[in-house]
Motif scaffolding. Structure first.
Motif, PDB file in Angstrom:
ATOM      1  N   HIS A  33       9.374   5.040   1.698  1.00  9.99           N
ATOM      2  CA  HIS A  33       8.828   6.320   2.156  1.00  9.99           C
ATOM      3  C   HIS A  33       7.320   6.228   2.410  1.00  9.99           C
ATOM      4  N   GLY A  34       6.878   5.022   2.724  1.00  5.59           N
ATOM      5  CA  GLY A  34       5.516   4.837   3.225  1.00  5.59           C
ATOM      6  C   GLY A  34       4.440   4.681   2.182  1.00  5.59           C
ATOM      7  N   LEU A  35       4.810   4.570   0.916  1.00  2.00           N
ATOM      8  CA  LEU A  35       3.815   4.428  -0.136  1.00  2.00           C
ATOM      9  C   LEU A  35       3.637   2.942  -0.463  1.00  2.00           C
ATOM     10  N   ALA A  36       2.398   2.521  -0.654  1.00  2.00           N
ATOM     11  CA  ALA A  36       2.103   1.131  -1.012  1.00  2.00           C
ATOM     12  C   ALA A  36       1.341   1.131  -2.337  1.00  2.00           C
ATOM     13  N   PRO A  37       2.034   1.137  -3.468  1.00  2.00           N
ATOM     14  CA  PRO A  37       1.354   1.191  -4.770  1.00  2.00           C
ATOM     15  C   PRO A  37       0.396   0.019  -4.962  1.00  2.00           C
TER      16      PRO A  37
END
Length: 330
Positions: free
Chosen positions: A250-254
């Motif tokens: 969902h487009g998150l890059a931790p």
């Protein structure tokens, strides 16, 4: 390491085979004792639906329980939930949950189910006692048991098995050489199969976990997932990589991904140490029920909902609702 052993990628599973054979023998004898009538299962006065799995941990069972309770309630039924309460230790059992019950008392999953559904929930190592306590309150016409597929002391009317669609059954061996509580042949005797996050095979209902908005633990403010920057992701669930994969999808890059053991008990200092500066801590909803009592302003959680194809979901609910309609009490 355990994932590599259970998947068969690491040869060490062969060293554990003697223990697996013993586990399998004991499991088979327990089930046989009930089938032959040597031991008697206790039957409730209302239908009992088991939501369980064949493998250890992380299959998506709890979201299915929440979906099932909410869907049955929408159909006018009055479901209640029983659980063993793994990870909790109450002063006395059975324990009836209310808004003040803590995960330390009841376990994290029962508290989460109670908070999300508002349904009556009871926990006890002996599920029969939890069911009896719920029925004593009245206004309940169906029992959902969270896990307990292998708890044959409680008679059941319907069995749902949740399958990890990506990991399936690993190397197929019993614990501890593999992830299996029972062999895959057990699937032939259950009533419904739900495939979580993979390609559904013949006879399986596909399911996916759909994330909602991120919710702040302190303020309960909701924000779109992509509106939160500099995220440190953490997960203390049966299979943490699934949560991290969901965030990336969902487009998150931790900036960092921190896995914990399932049912991990957290301290305030332990979690505050995970972030620095303007970083935001993002966790699962299951983690949030344990961390909310000492939450910091930069802590968020991500709720997820089980989603099944409408036609297959409706057919499954029809079958379960029919149990209530055919109950001797109706």
């Amino acid at each position: 390491m355990i994932e590599r052993i259970w998947s068969g990628e690491c040869w060490l599973w062969r060293l554990l085979l003697p223990l697996s054979w013993l586990y399998g023998l004991v499991s088979w004898l327990i089930r046989l004792s009930y089938r032959l009538g040597w031991r008697k299962a206790w039957r409730a006065s209302v239908p009992v639906v088991v939501v369980g799995n064949l493998t250890a941990g992380g299959n998506g069972k709890t979201p299915v329980v929440i979906w099932l309770v909410q869907a049955l309630h929408q159909r006018g039924l009055r479901p209640a939930v029983v659980s063993r309460g793994y990870g909790g230790k109450a002063q006395a059992y059975p324990l009836m949950l209310d808004r003040r019950t803590t995960p330390a008392e009841a376990g994290d999953e029962p508290v989460l189910i109670h908070q999300r559904t508002g349904a009556p929930v009871a926990v006890s190592p002996r599920r029969k006692e939890a069911v009896a306590a719920l029925l004593a309150q009245g206004d309940i016409d169906i029992i959902i048991t969270d896990d307990g597929l292998q708890h044959y002391a409680l008679a059941r009317d319907f069995e749902i098995v949740v399958i990890d669609g990506q990991r399936r059954f690993g190397n197929g061996w019993w614990l501890p050489a593999g992830p299996m509580r029972e062999r895959a042949s057990r699937l032939k005797s259950v009533d419904a199969l739900i495939n979580n996050g993979g390609s559904a095979q013949a006879g399986e209902i596909p399911m996916r976990l759909v994330p909602g908005q991120a919710i702040n633990l302190q303020t309960r403010q909701a924000q779109p997932l992509n509106a939160i920057a500099e995220v440190v992701a953490m997960a203390g669930i049966g299979h943490p990589p699934r949560f991290f994969s969901t965030l990336r999808q969902h487009g998150l890059a931790p900036v960092k991904e921190v896995p914990f053991a399932d049912h991990q008990d957290y301290s305030e200092a332990q979690l505050k140490a995970l972030t620095t500066g303007s970083q935001q801590l993002l966790m699962t909803e299951k983690d949030a029920v344990k961390a909310s009592r000492f939450a910091a302003a930069n802590w968020w959680y991500l709720p997820v909902d089980a989603e099944l194809p409408p036609e297959q979901a409706s057919a499954l609910l029809d079958r379960i609702a029919a149990l209530r309609d055919n109950s001797p009490l109706n």
